[in-house]
Design an enzyme around this catalytic site. Structure first.
Site, short mmCIF file in Angstrom:
data_model
loop_
_atom_site.label_atom_id
_atom_site.label_comp_id
_atom_site.label_asym_id
_atom_site.label_seq_id
_atom_site.Cartn_x
_atom_site.Cartn_y
_atom_site.Cartn_z
N THR A 28 26.00 -7.30 7.33
CA THR A 28 24.85 -7.83 8.07
C THR A 28 23.53 -7.44 7.41
O THR A 28 23.44 -6.44 6.71
CB THR A 28 24.82 -7.31 9.51
N ILE A 69 28.67 -11.13 2.69
CA ILE A 69 27.78 -9.98 2.85
C ILE A 69 28.03 -9.27 4.18
O ILE A 69 28.52 -9.89 5.13
CB ILE A 69 26.29 -10.43 2.79
N LEU A 110 29.60 1.49 15.19
CA LEU A 110 30.91 1.76 14.61
C LEU A 110 31.88 2.44 15.59
O LEU A 110 32.74 3.23 15.19
CB LEU A 110 30.77 2.60 13.33
N CYS A 149 27.29 3.14 5.10
CA CYS A 149 27.23 4.36 5.90
C CYS A 149 26.50 5.44 5.09
O CYS A 149 26.52 5.41 3.88
CB CYS A 149 28.63 4.89 6.19
#
Lengths: 264, 299
Positions: B189, B187, B70, B126
């Site tokens: 991953t 979706i 990220l 997350c």
């Protein structure tokens, strides 16, 4: 669908003119782009699609090895499925290429240039050598053994001072390119700091080289490699740590000033 | 080619998946990105994130695994360096946001709204730091609380991006709908892993990462179909789309719009080719509107 304004010189179909084995596992690929392209800078690279299927999925980044009469040459080693498939492609077939990408080498106008290449590192260095032959650079090129030297006599056609070395001494000087470089600099009359080194190689070679260079105040610019998916700056896969933060090999690189790299 | 995702109106159903299109600038060197229905930009966190060590990606059969971690410039950097470019675009700009608490998501979503962007997408894959690091998107309660909290504060169209790493994805789709999410996208991953058998080391530094690309397409299509049966809100389908045929498959399973992700890495023009291909498919099948394809599966 393709607007010329945007894709000019970037996404191109190219015909394989030749794809020949030079030494064990090493091939020289010559491509004829379907449209005229501008001269790529030494150090720039292309993404090449190795086949039209889904596996392997991604294009392969290969640095320009030469550009002659509008034809692009790439030197590559078969290391996995992708390059293995590429080596099986034959003359007359067409492949998609994307490029030129990244920034090339910025050549110093004042310093004595040393070109340093170990093994496949010769791929971009050869092109750089050919482009700046007039600047009288010195090329130090080496490999493990005589058999794994990609070039021996041919490299002399560049018409520049060349030192060839092998780790086992079976051809040229004995030792790896970094030891040969150290000896060369020790023996030359010019101060260390009057030189600049352009190189390409693995981290294993670049790391000790960077230490040596910073010890002696020599600038080194190196074309680096890293796993990459897109080649155009979006996947963020190919970053390297520098003093100025993370940089993308494909976009801010692939050539970096080694003094700025923060080694892991 | 127009599609309505509730309040979010797109000129066509082709979008980009977050994290595969940067902040739009890179691909605008290759084509007029205003031709797309929407672009979804790379996830933003409140503070800058350096991402993971390398290698961050590896190739797998018909796919790839990534653990970029990220990496992003944080909210301030995004507002300063990216928003001016994004604001002048003539396509919808959707900002993907990520955080470790509901407050992070709210702060980001409010800033995105204020910056004049068109929608916000919640990356719920997350960890929730306050709840011992449990991932929002795989825990029904954390997921519900997060969407409810953000919805209360944010007026912009809210897209919730579902994680496929759950036993029953339609359960999460329903929660998203019930908590006021305008749209769901799926979706994200699939968690994966790959090992170099010679060195015995994992092929990416993070050991595990997210699998994407054509390898995951059948899983994604199945999940879109399951979610379509569970909710009425619009669905953005994605997972391995590299050609128009893939896109149409997602729409037949129930997607109102689709996003190209890893496909962007294969060829910068994949989105345009998908768009043109959908048009050709519609022409050849005598289809007048994209909505005639959505949910058109016969079984």
């Amino acid at each position: 669908m393709r607007s010329l304004k945007y894709v000019l010189n970037k996404i191109i179909k190219a015909k394989i003119q030749d794809n020949r084995k030079i030494i064990d596992r090493h091939y020289l690929l010559t491509l004829e782009p379907s449209t005229a392209i501008t001269t790529p800078k030494p150090g720039q690279f292309y993404m090449l699609s190795v086949n039209n299927g889904l596996d392997p999925l991604l294009k392969r980044p290969l640095s320009v090895h030469n550009f002659l009469d509008g034809k692009l040459q790439f030197l590559y080693r078969v290391v996995g499925k992708g390059t293995d498939l590429l080596s099986s492609r034959v003359t007359g077939e067409s492949i998609d290429i994307l490029g030129p990408l990244g920034n090339g080498f910025t050549v110093s106008k004042t310093k004595q240039i040393i070109l340093l290449a170990g093994g496949l590192g010769i791929a971009p260095i050869y092109y750089l050598a050919a482009s700046i032959a007039g600047r009288k650079p010195v090329l130090i090129y080496g490999a493990g053994t005589k058999e794994t030297l990609i070039y021996r006599d041919q490299i002399k056609n560049l018409g520049i001072e060349t030192v060839i070395a092998t780790d086992d001494g079976s051809y040229g000087k004995k030792g790896n390119v970094v030891t040969v470089l150290k000896k060369y600099l020790k023996d030359t009359s010019l101060p260390y700091t009057d030189h600049i080194i352009y190189t390409c190689g693995s981290e294993a070679m670049l790391k000790p080289l960077a230490e040596f260079a910073s010890e002696h105040g020599i600038k080194i610019h190196a074309a680096m490699e890293q796993n990459m998916a897109c080649g155009v700056g979006t996947c963020m896969g190919c970053v390297v740590k520098t003093r100025k933060g993370l940089k993308r090999v494909c976009k801010e690189g692939p050539v970096f000033n080694l003094n700025e790299i923060e080694w892991e | 080619m127009k599609v309505s995702l509730g309040r979010l109106k797109l000129k066509n159903p082709v979008m980009t998946a977050s994290g595969t299109f940067g902040y739009g600038k890179e691909y605008s060197e290759f084509f007029d990105i205003n031709k797309l229905g929407a672009i979804v930009i790379k996830g933003i966190s409140v503070n800058p994130m350096p991402g993971n060590p390398t290698p961050r990606i590896c190739e797998t059969p018909s796919g790839m695994i990534n653990a970029i971690g990220l990496q992003n410039p944080g909210l301030k950097g995004f507002l300063k360096d990216q928003v001016p470019f994004l604001k002048q675009l003539k396509t919808k700009v959707i900002v993907n946001v990520l955080g470790n608490s509901a407050d992070d998501y709210i702060r980001l979503a409010e800033a995105v709204e204020e910056a004049g962007m068109n929608a916000v997408e919640l990356n719920v894959s997350c960890p929730n730091v306050k709840k011992g690091g449990i991932v929002f998107g795989t825990d029904p309660k954390a997921f519900e609380d997060l969407i409810t909290a953000v919805r209360k504060k944010v007026k912009l169209p809210l897209i919730t991006k579902l994680s496929p790493n759950v036993a029953k994805i339609s359960e999460f789709a329903k929660i998203a709908e019930d908590c006021g999410s305008d749209i769901i996208s799926l979706i994200n991953t699939l968690t994966g892993m790959s090992i170099d058998i010679n060195t015995r080391k994992p092929r990416i530094a993070n050991i595990i990462g997210g699998l994407s690309g054509p390898a995951i397409k059948p899983v994604a299509v199945r999940m879109v179909w399951e979610c379509r049966k569970a909710v009425k809100i619009p669905i953005i389908g994605m997972g391995g789309i590299i050609a128009a045929e893939d896109a149409v498959e997602f729409m037949l399973a129930g997607a109102d719009a689709i996003a190209v992700g890893t496909g962007n890495f294969l060829n910068p023009l994949t989105t345009l080719q998908v768009l043109e291909g959908i048009k050709l498919h519609m022409k050849s099948q005598g289809i007048n509107s994209v909505s005639e394809i959505t949910g058109g599966l016969i079984c």
